[in-house]
Design an enzyme around this catalytic site. Structure first.
Site, PDB file in Angstrom:
ATOM      1  N   GLY A 209     -23.378 -31.327 -15.733  1.00 10.02           N
ATOM      2  CA  GLY A 209     -24.421 -32.859 -16.138  1.00 10.02           C
ATOM      3  C   GLY A 209     -25.009 -32.627 -17.305  1.00 10.02           C
ATOM      4  N   ASN A 210     -26.383 -32.153 -17.904  1.00 11.42           N
ATOM      5  CA  ASN A 210     -27.132 -32.888 -18.604  1.00 11.42           C
ATOM      6  C   ASN A 210     -28.469 -32.646 -17.863  1.00 11.42           C
ATOM      7  OD1 ASN A 210     -27.512 -34.972 -19.387  1.00 11.42           O
ATOM      8  ND2 ASN A 210     -25.742 -34.970 -20.237  1.00 11.42           N
TER       9      ASN A 210
END
Ligand code: PMT
Length: 400
Positions: A209-210
Protein backbone atom coordinates in the site's frame (compact mmCIF):
# COMPACT_ATOMS: atom_id res chain seq x y z
CA UNK A 1 -21.58 49.37 -6.15
CA UNK A 2 -24.43 48.93 -3.65
CA UNK A 3 -24.94 45.28 -2.73
CA UNK A 4 -28.23 43.78 -1.70
CA UNK A 5 -28.10 43.45 2.08
CA UNK A 6 -27.76 39.83 3.16
CA UNK A 7 -29.23 38.51 6.36
CA UNK A 8 -26.73 36.93 8.69
CA UNK A 9 -28.06 35.12 11.73
CA UNK A 10 -25.36 35.28 14.39
CA UNK A 11 -25.65 32.69 17.14
CA UNK A 12 -23.89 33.44 20.40
CA UNK A 13 -23.31 30.72 22.99
CA UNK A 14 -22.09 30.84 26.57
CA UNK A 15 -18.34 31.31 26.54
CA UNK A 16 -16.05 34.11 27.56
CA UNK A 17 -15.21 34.73 23.89
CA UNK A 18 -18.79 36.04 23.50
CA UNK A 19 -17.42 39.54 24.01
CA UNK A 20 -15.52 39.15 20.72
CA UNK A 21 -18.82 38.51 18.93
CA UNK A 22 -19.57 42.23 19.41
CA UNK A 23 -16.66 42.95 17.02
CA UNK A 24 -17.88 40.27 14.64
CA UNK A 25 -21.36 41.77 14.59
CA UNK A 26 -19.94 45.28 14.08
CA UNK A 27 -17.84 43.98 11.19
CA UNK A 28 -20.85 42.34 9.53
CA UNK A 29 -22.98 45.47 9.96
CA UNK A 30 -20.15 47.61 8.53
CA UNK A 31 -20.04 45.37 5.49
CA UNK A 32 -23.66 46.24 4.82
CA UNK A 33 -25.32 43.08 6.15
CA UNK A 34 -28.50 42.83 8.16
CA UNK A 35 -27.54 41.01 11.32
CA UNK A 36 -29.96 39.16 13.57
CA UNK A 37 -28.53 37.85 16.80
CA UNK A 38 -29.80 34.76 18.59
CA UNK A 39 -28.30 34.07 22.03
CA UNK A 40 -28.42 31.06 24.27
CA UNK A 41 -29.46 31.68 27.84
CA UNK A 42 -25.84 31.04 28.90
CA UNK A 43 -24.50 33.63 26.45
CA UNK A 44 -26.56 36.34 28.17
CA UNK A 45 -24.42 35.77 31.29
CA UNK A 46 -21.41 37.07 29.34
CA UNK A 47 -22.89 39.81 27.11
CA UNK A 48 -26.32 41.39 27.30
CA UNK A 49 -28.88 41.23 24.50
CA UNK A 50 -28.99 45.03 24.69
CA UNK A 51 -25.39 45.20 23.45
CA UNK A 52 -26.26 43.30 20.29
CA UNK A 53 -29.56 45.11 19.87
CA UNK A 54 -27.66 48.40 19.94
CA UNK A 55 -25.03 47.17 17.47
CA UNK A 56 -27.53 45.69 14.99
CA UNK A 57 -30.63 47.87 15.45
CA UNK A 58 -32.55 44.58 15.35
CA UNK A 59 -34.36 42.66 18.08
CA UNK A 60 -32.24 40.00 19.75
CA UNK A 61 -33.82 36.62 20.40
CA UNK A 62 -33.04 34.43 23.38
CA UNK A 63 -36.22 32.57 24.28
CA UNK A 64 -38.35 30.33 22.11
CA UNK A 65 -41.38 31.72 23.91
CA UNK A 66 -40.89 35.48 23.69
CA UNK A 67 -43.24 37.51 21.50
CA UNK A 68 -42.09 37.29 17.90
CA UNK A 69 -41.74 40.58 15.97
CA UNK A 70 -44.37 39.35 13.51
CA UNK A 71 -47.08 36.75 13.50
CA UNK A 72 -44.88 34.05 11.94
CA UNK A 73 -43.24 31.21 13.84
CA UNK A 74 -40.08 33.03 14.78
CA UNK A 75 -37.44 30.28 14.60
CA UNK A 76 -38.75 29.25 11.18
CA UNK A 77 -38.89 32.79 9.82
CA UNK A 78 -35.37 33.51 11.10
CA UNK A 79 -34.14 30.24 9.60
CA UNK A 80 -35.69 31.09 6.24
CA UNK A 81 -34.43 34.67 6.22
CA UNK A 82 -30.84 33.67 6.91
CA UNK A 83 -28.36 33.77 4.03
CA UNK A 84 -25.76 32.41 6.44
CA UNK A 85 -26.00 31.19 10.03
CA UNK A 86 -22.77 31.77 11.96
CA UNK A 87 -22.30 30.59 15.53
CA UNK A 88 -19.41 32.29 17.34
CA UNK A 89 -18.30 31.39 19.87
CA UNK A 90 -19.70 27.88 19.69
CA UNK A 91 -19.27 25.85 22.87
CA UNK A 92 -18.64 22.10 23.04
CA UNK A 93 -22.22 21.69 24.27
CA UNK A 94 -23.79 23.49 21.30
CA UNK A 95 -21.47 21.67 18.87
CA UNK A 96 -22.73 18.40 20.38
CA UNK A 97 -26.35 19.50 20.02
CA UNK A 98 -25.83 20.57 16.39
CA UNK A 99 -24.06 17.30 15.58
CA UNK A 100 -26.96 15.27 16.99
CA UNK A 101 -29.80 17.39 15.61
CA UNK A 102 -31.02 18.52 19.02
CA UNK A 103 -33.21 21.59 19.01
CA UNK A 104 -34.02 22.59 22.57
CA UNK A 105 -33.53 26.34 22.43
CA UNK A 106 -33.98 29.19 19.98
CA UNK A 107 -30.46 28.95 18.53
CA UNK A 108 -30.29 25.19 17.92
CA UNK A 109 -33.88 25.18 16.63
CA UNK A 110 -33.10 27.96 14.18
CA UNK A 111 -29.90 26.22 13.04
CA UNK A 112 -31.72 22.93 12.51
CA UNK A 113 -34.56 24.59 10.62
CA UNK A 114 -32.28 26.59 8.32
CA UNK A 115 -31.13 25.55 4.86
CA UNK A 116 -28.52 28.34 4.88
CA UNK A 117 -24.79 27.56 5.07
CA UNK A 118 -23.65 27.06 8.65
CA UNK A 119 -20.38 28.56 9.88
CA UNK A 120 -19.22 27.36 13.29
CA UNK A 121 -16.39 29.03 15.22
CA UNK A 122 -15.63 26.84 18.24
CA UNK A 123 -14.12 28.22 21.45
CA UNK A 124 -13.64 26.24 24.62
CA UNK A 125 -11.17 24.91 27.14
CA UNK A 126 -8.31 22.95 25.56
CA UNK A 127 -9.21 19.69 27.33
CA UNK A 128 -12.81 19.92 26.16
CA UNK A 129 -11.55 20.57 22.63
CA UNK A 130 -9.20 17.59 22.71
CA UNK A 131 -11.81 15.08 23.92
CA UNK A 132 -12.48 12.51 21.19
CA UNK A 133 -16.22 13.07 21.62
CA UNK A 134 -15.80 16.77 20.71
CA UNK A 135 -13.52 15.91 17.79
CA UNK A 136 -16.13 13.41 16.60
CA UNK A 137 -18.92 15.99 16.84
CA UNK A 138 -16.85 18.55 14.91
CA UNK A 139 -16.07 15.93 12.26
CA UNK A 140 -19.78 15.12 11.98
CA UNK A 141 -20.65 18.76 11.43
CA UNK A 142 -17.88 19.16 8.89
CA UNK A 143 -18.94 16.03 7.05
CA UNK A 144 -22.47 17.45 6.82
CA UNK A 145 -21.18 20.56 5.13
CA UNK A 146 -20.71 23.03 8.01
CA UNK A 147 -17.73 25.32 7.73
CA UNK A 148 -15.61 25.02 10.86
CA UNK A 149 -13.50 28.11 11.49
CA UNK A 150 -10.63 26.47 13.30
CA UNK A 151 -9.95 27.71 16.81
CA UNK A 152 -6.39 28.85 17.51
CA UNK A 153 -3.76 28.06 20.13
CA UNK A 154 -2.74 30.42 22.88
CA UNK A 155 -3.48 31.36 26.46
CA UNK A 156 -7.08 30.61 27.36
CA UNK A 157 -9.29 32.61 29.70
CA UNK A 158 -9.19 29.74 32.21
CA UNK A 159 -5.38 30.01 32.39
CA UNK A 160 -4.68 26.83 30.38
CA UNK A 161 -2.55 27.12 27.28
CA UNK A 162 -3.44 25.27 24.08
CA UNK A 163 -6.04 25.07 21.34
CA UNK A 164 -9.49 26.41 22.08
CA UNK A 165 -9.31 30.16 21.50
CA UNK A 166 -11.88 31.65 19.16
CA UNK A 167 -10.41 32.28 15.69
CA UNK A 168 -9.63 35.96 14.97
CA UNK A 169 -12.76 37.94 14.14
CA UNK A 170 -11.36 38.80 10.68
CA UNK A 171 -11.06 35.11 9.85
CA UNK A 172 -14.67 34.45 10.89
CA UNK A 173 -15.81 37.45 8.84
CA UNK A 174 -14.00 36.08 5.79
CA UNK A 175 -15.57 32.64 6.30
CA UNK A 176 -19.04 34.24 6.37
CA UNK A 177 -18.28 36.33 3.26
CA UNK A 178 -16.96 33.23 1.48
CA UNK A 179 -20.27 31.46 2.14
CA UNK A 180 -22.23 34.45 0.84
CA UNK A 181 -20.40 34.47 -2.48
CA UNK A 182 -20.08 30.72 -2.72
CA UNK A 183 -20.73 29.98 -6.32
CA UNK A 184 -22.77 27.05 -7.43
CA UNK A 185 -20.75 26.98 -10.61
CA UNK A 186 -20.75 23.19 -10.78
CA UNK A 187 -24.54 22.84 -10.55
CA UNK A 188 -25.78 20.26 -13.04
CA UNK A 189 -22.30 18.77 -13.58
CA UNK A 190 -21.21 15.27 -12.69
CA UNK A 191 -17.83 15.10 -10.99
CA UNK A 192 -15.94 11.86 -10.44
CA UNK A 193 -13.09 11.97 -7.90
CA UNK A 194 -10.64 9.28 -6.82
CA UNK A 195 -8.95 9.42 -3.43
CA UNK A 196 -6.76 7.49 -1.05
CA UNK A 197 -4.29 4.74 -1.78
CA UNK A 198 -5.06 1.30 -3.14
CA UNK A 199 -4.03 -1.87 -1.31
CA UNK A 200 -2.75 -4.86 -3.25
CA UNK A 201 -3.10 -8.08 -1.25
CA UNK A 202 -0.21 -10.49 -0.76
CA UNK A 203 -2.29 -12.84 1.38
CA UNK A 204 -5.45 -12.36 3.49
CA UNK A 205 -3.63 -10.16 6.03
CA UNK A 206 -0.75 -8.45 4.17
CA UNK A 207 -0.80 -5.95 1.37
CA UNK A 208 1.30 -3.50 -0.62
CA UNK A 209 0.00 0.00 0.00
CA UNK A 210 1.03 3.63 0.38
CA UNK A 211 0.62 6.56 2.75
CA UNK A 212 -2.29 8.35 1.10
CA UNK A 213 -4.93 9.34 3.67
CA UNK A 214 -7.63 10.39 1.24
CA UNK A 215 -7.66 13.97 2.63
CA UNK A 216 -7.00 15.54 -0.76
CA UNK A 217 -9.65 13.63 -2.70
CA UNK A 218 -12.24 13.91 0.06
CA UNK A 219 -11.71 17.70 0.21
CA UNK A 220 -12.18 17.94 -3.56
CA UNK A 221 -15.33 15.80 -3.49
CA UNK A 222 -16.81 17.81 -0.61
CA UNK A 223 -16.04 21.14 -2.24
CA UNK A 224 -17.47 20.01 -5.60
CA UNK A 225 -20.68 18.91 -3.85
CA UNK A 226 -20.90 22.26 -2.06
CA UNK A 227 -20.65 23.96 -5.44
CA UNK A 228 -23.66 22.04 -6.69
CA UNK A 229 -22.06 19.09 -8.54
CA UNK A 230 -23.34 15.53 -8.39
CA UNK A 231 -20.25 13.87 -7.03
CA UNK A 232 -19.05 10.28 -7.05
CA UNK A 233 -16.03 9.60 -4.88
CA UNK A 234 -14.17 6.36 -5.49
CA UNK A 235 -11.73 5.87 -2.66
CA UNK A 236 -9.20 3.39 -1.41
CA UNK A 237 -9.28 2.57 2.31
CA UNK A 238 -9.48 5.80 4.34
CA UNK A 239 -10.41 6.60 7.92
CA UNK A 240 -12.29 9.71 6.81
CA UNK A 241 -16.10 9.83 7.05
CA UNK A 242 -18.15 10.04 3.84
CA UNK A 243 -18.27 13.63 2.63
CA UNK A 244 -21.74 15.15 2.69
CA UNK A 245 -23.88 14.77 -0.40
CA UNK A 246 -21.56 12.48 -2.38
CA UNK A 247 -21.93 8.96 -3.70
CA UNK A 248 -19.03 7.18 -2.01
CA UNK A 249 -17.62 3.93 -3.37
CA UNK A 250 -15.01 2.34 -1.11
CA UNK A 251 -12.61 -0.05 -2.85
CA UNK A 252 -9.35 -1.81 -1.95
CA UNK A 253 -7.37 -2.60 -5.07
CA UNK A 254 -6.40 -0.79 -8.25
CA UNK A 255 -8.50 -3.22 -10.29
CA UNK A 256 -11.56 -2.48 -8.14
CA UNK A 257 -10.87 1.24 -8.45
CA UNK A 258 -10.59 0.90 -12.22
CA UNK A 259 -13.94 -0.93 -12.40
CA UNK A 260 -15.69 1.69 -10.22
CA UNK A 261 -14.19 4.57 -12.22
CA UNK A 262 -14.93 3.10 -15.64
CA UNK A 263 -18.55 2.43 -14.63
CA UNK A 264 -19.00 6.18 -14.04
CA UNK A 265 -16.54 7.82 -16.42
CA UNK A 266 -18.65 8.23 -19.57
CA UNK A 267 -21.30 10.18 -17.64
CA UNK A 268 -18.81 12.50 -15.97
CA UNK A 269 -18.18 16.13 -16.90
CA UNK A 270 -15.07 16.35 -14.72
CA UNK A 271 -12.79 13.52 -13.56
CA UNK A 272 -10.18 14.26 -10.90
CA UNK A 273 -7.76 11.42 -10.15
CA UNK A 274 -6.07 12.26 -6.87
CA UNK A 275 -5.75 8.63 -5.72
CA UNK A 276 -2.36 7.06 -5.24
CA UNK A 277 -2.97 3.95 -7.31
CA UNK A 278 -0.49 1.09 -6.89
CA UNK A 279 1.38 0.59 -10.14
CA UNK A 280 2.02 -3.09 -9.32
CA UNK A 281 0.25 -5.94 -7.56
CA UNK A 282 1.52 -9.31 -6.37
CA UNK A 283 1.21 -11.75 -9.27
CA UNK A 284 -0.06 -14.45 -6.92
CA UNK A 285 -2.28 -13.76 -3.90
CA UNK A 286 -2.02 -16.54 -1.32
CA UNK A 287 -5.41 -17.74 -0.16
CA UNK A 288 -4.08 -18.47 3.36
CA UNK A 289 -1.76 -16.41 5.52
CA UNK A 290 1.80 -17.13 4.40
CA UNK A 291 3.72 -18.83 7.25
CA UNK A 292 7.11 -17.38 8.13
CA UNK A 293 8.76 -20.67 7.34
CA UNK A 294 7.15 -20.79 3.85
CA UNK A 295 7.84 -17.13 3.01
CA UNK A 296 9.19 -16.69 -0.51
CA UNK A 297 12.49 -14.80 -0.96
CA UNK A 298 10.83 -12.46 -3.41
CA UNK A 299 7.33 -11.46 -4.38
CA UNK A 300 6.67 -11.47 -8.11
CA UNK A 301 4.71 -8.39 -9.20
CA UNK A 302 2.61 -7.63 -12.21
CA UNK A 303 1.68 -4.25 -13.59
CA UNK A 304 -1.68 -2.69 -12.74
CA UNK A 305 -3.56 -0.89 -15.49
CA UNK A 306 -2.99 2.88 -15.55
CA UNK A 307 -6.57 4.07 -15.05
CA UNK A 308 -5.87 7.71 -15.86
CA UNK A 309 -3.98 6.90 -19.08
CA UNK A 310 -6.85 4.61 -20.09
CA UNK A 311 -9.40 7.41 -19.57
CA UNK A 312 -7.20 9.87 -21.47
CA UNK A 313 -6.99 7.52 -24.46
CA UNK A 314 -10.72 6.86 -24.78
CA UNK A 315 -12.79 8.79 -27.33
CA UNK A 316 -16.09 8.26 -25.53
CA UNK A 317 -14.99 10.16 -22.42
CA UNK A 318 -15.88 13.82 -22.72
CA UNK A 319 -14.86 14.89 -19.21
CA UNK A 320 -12.27 17.48 -18.33
CA UNK A 321 -9.55 15.15 -17.08
CA UNK A 322 -7.39 16.13 -14.11
CA UNK A 323 -4.47 13.95 -13.04
CA UNK A 324 -2.15 14.27 -10.07
CA UNK A 325 1.59 13.74 -10.17
CA UNK A 326 3.46 12.69 -7.04
CA UNK A 327 7.11 13.44 -7.70
CA UNK A 328 10.33 13.56 -5.74
CA UNK A 329 12.56 15.11 -8.45
CA UNK A 330 12.03 17.42 -11.46
CA UNK A 331 8.45 17.98 -10.36
CA UNK A 332 7.33 20.30 -13.15
CA UNK A 333 9.06 18.43 -15.98
CA UNK A 334 7.69 15.08 -14.84
CA UNK A 335 4.20 16.51 -14.35
CA UNK A 336 4.28 17.99 -17.84
CA UNK A 337 5.30 14.56 -19.15
CA UNK A 338 2.25 13.02 -17.41
CA UNK A 339 -0.04 15.76 -18.81
CA UNK A 340 0.87 14.67 -22.35
CA UNK A 341 1.32 10.92 -21.75
CA UNK A 342 -2.00 10.49 -19.91
CA UNK A 343 -4.07 12.87 -22.05
CA UNK A 344 -4.99 15.22 -19.18
CA UNK A 345 -6.25 18.80 -19.36
CA UNK A 346 -4.60 19.66 -16.06
CA UNK A 347 -2.09 17.98 -13.77
CA UNK A 348 -1.76 18.84 -10.08
CA UNK A 349 1.87 18.21 -9.23
CA UNK A 350 3.28 17.83 -5.74
CA UNK A 351 6.74 17.19 -4.38
CA UNK A 352 6.24 14.27 -2.04
CA UNK A 353 9.86 14.17 -0.86
CA UNK A 354 8.96 16.69 1.88
CA UNK A 355 7.42 14.65 4.76
CA UNK A 356 5.57 17.71 6.09
CA UNK A 357 3.55 18.08 2.87
CA UNK A 358 1.65 15.71 0.61
CA UNK A 359 0.85 12.25 1.92
CA UNK A 360 -1.30 12.30 5.07
CA UNK A 361 -0.79 15.97 5.95
CA UNK A 362 -3.42 18.72 6.13
CA UNK A 363 -1.48 21.02 3.83
CA UNK A 364 0.30 20.74 0.54
CA UNK A 365 2.18 22.82 -2.00
CA UNK A 366 1.09 22.12 -5.56
CA UNK A 367 1.71 23.24 -9.12
CA UNK A 368 -1.14 23.45 -11.60
CA UNK A 369 0.28 22.34 -14.93
CA UNK A 370 -1.67 22.82 -18.17
CA UNK A 371 -0.76 23.17 -21.84
CA UNK A 372 -0.98 26.95 -21.29
CA UNK A 373 1.62 27.09 -18.50
CA UNK A 374 2.39 26.37 -14.86
CA UNK A 375 1.02 28.04 -11.73
CA UNK A 376 2.93 27.60 -8.48
CA UNK A 377 0.77 27.76 -5.38
CA UNK A 378 1.92 28.56 -1.84
CA UNK A 379 1.55 26.02 0.94
CA UNK A 380 -2.24 25.79 1.42
CA UNK A 381 -4.70 23.69 3.38
CA UNK A 382 -5.97 20.82 1.23
CA UNK A 383 -9.44 22.36 1.37
CA UNK A 384 -8.06 25.57 -0.14
CA UNK A 385 -6.25 23.54 -2.81
CA UNK A 386 -9.57 21.86 -3.60
CA UNK A 387 -11.18 25.28 -4.08
CA UNK A 388 -8.37 26.56 -6.29
CA UNK A 389 -8.40 23.38 -8.35
CA UNK A 390 -12.17 23.48 -8.88
CA UNK A 391 -11.99 27.17 -9.88
CA UNK A 392 -9.57 26.18 -12.65
CA UNK A 393 -11.46 23.03 -13.61
CA UNK A 394 -14.77 24.91 -13.81
CA UNK A 395 -13.08 27.45 -16.10
CA UNK A 396 -11.85 24.61 -18.33
CA UNK A 397 -15.40 23.23 -18.55
CA UNK A 398 -16.73 26.69 -19.48
CA UNK A 399 -14.04 27.23 -22.12
CA UNK A 400 -15.02 24.13 -24.12
O1 PMT B 1 -4.48 11.37 0.27
P1 PMT B 1 -3.54 12.41 0.84
O2 PMT B 1 -2.91 11.95 2.14
O3 PMT B 1 -4.18 13.75 0.95
O4 PMT B 1 -2.29 12.56 -0.16
C1 PMT B 1 -2.45 13.21 -1.38
C2 PMT B 1 -1.54 12.62 -2.47
C3 PMT B 1 -0.09 12.83 -2.09
C4 PMT B 1 -1.83 11.13 -2.63
C5 PMT B 1 -1.90 13.40 -3.80
O5 PMT B 1 -1.55 14.74 -3.66
C6 PMT B 1 -1.21 12.78 -5.01
O6 PMT B 1 -0.08 13.10 -5.33
N1 PMT B 1 -1.92 11.86 -5.72
C7 PMT B 1 -1.37 11.11 -6.87
C8 PMT B 1 -0.50 9.98 -6.39
C9 PMT B 1 0.03 9.17 -7.56
O7 PMT B 1 -0.30 8.02 -7.69
O8 PMT B 1 0.79 9.85 -8.40
P2 PMT B 1 1.48 9.21 -9.72
O9 PMT B 1 2.36 10.28 -10.19
O10 PMT B 1 2.04 7.89 -9.41
O11 PMT B 1 0.25 9.00 -10.72
C10 PMT B 1 -0.11 9.97 -11.68
C11 PMT B 1 -1.60 9.94 -11.94
O12 PMT B 1 -1.99 8.69 -12.51
C12 PMT B 1 -2.46 10.12 -10.70
O13 PMT B 1 -3.55 10.93 -11.07
C13 PMT B 1 -2.91 8.70 -10.37
O14 PMT B 1 -4.19 8.70 -9.75
C14 PMT B 1 -2.98 8.07 -11.76
N2 PMT B 1 -2.71 6.63 -11.78
C15 PMT B 1 -1.51 6.16 -11.38
C16 PMT B 1 -1.24 4.80 -11.46
C17 PMT B 1 -2.25 3.92 -11.95
N3 PMT B 1 -2.04 2.63 -12.04
N4 PMT B 1 -3.42 4.41 -12.35
C18 PMT B 1 -3.67 5.75 -12.27
O15 PMT B 1 -4.77 6.20 -12.63
Amino acid sequence: MERDPKTIVVGVTGGIAAYKTCELVRGLVKRGHRVKVVMTEAATRFVTPLTFRTLTSEPVTVSMWADAPDARIHHISLAEEADVVVIAPCTANVIAKLAHGRADDMLTTTALASEAPLVVAPAMNVHMWRKPVTAGNVATLRARGAVIVEQVSGELACGDVGEGRLAPVEVILEAVEAELVRVRDLAGLRVLVTAGGTREPIDPVRFIGNRSSGKTGFAIAEEAARRGARVSLVTGPSALPDPFGCEVVRVETALQMRAAVLARATDADIIIMSAAVADFRPAIVASDKIKKADAPETIALERNPDILAELGARDDIRAVLVGFAAETTDVETNARGKLAAKGCHLVVANDVSDPTLGFGTDENRVLFVTAAGTERMDVLAKRAIARELLDRTAALVRSR
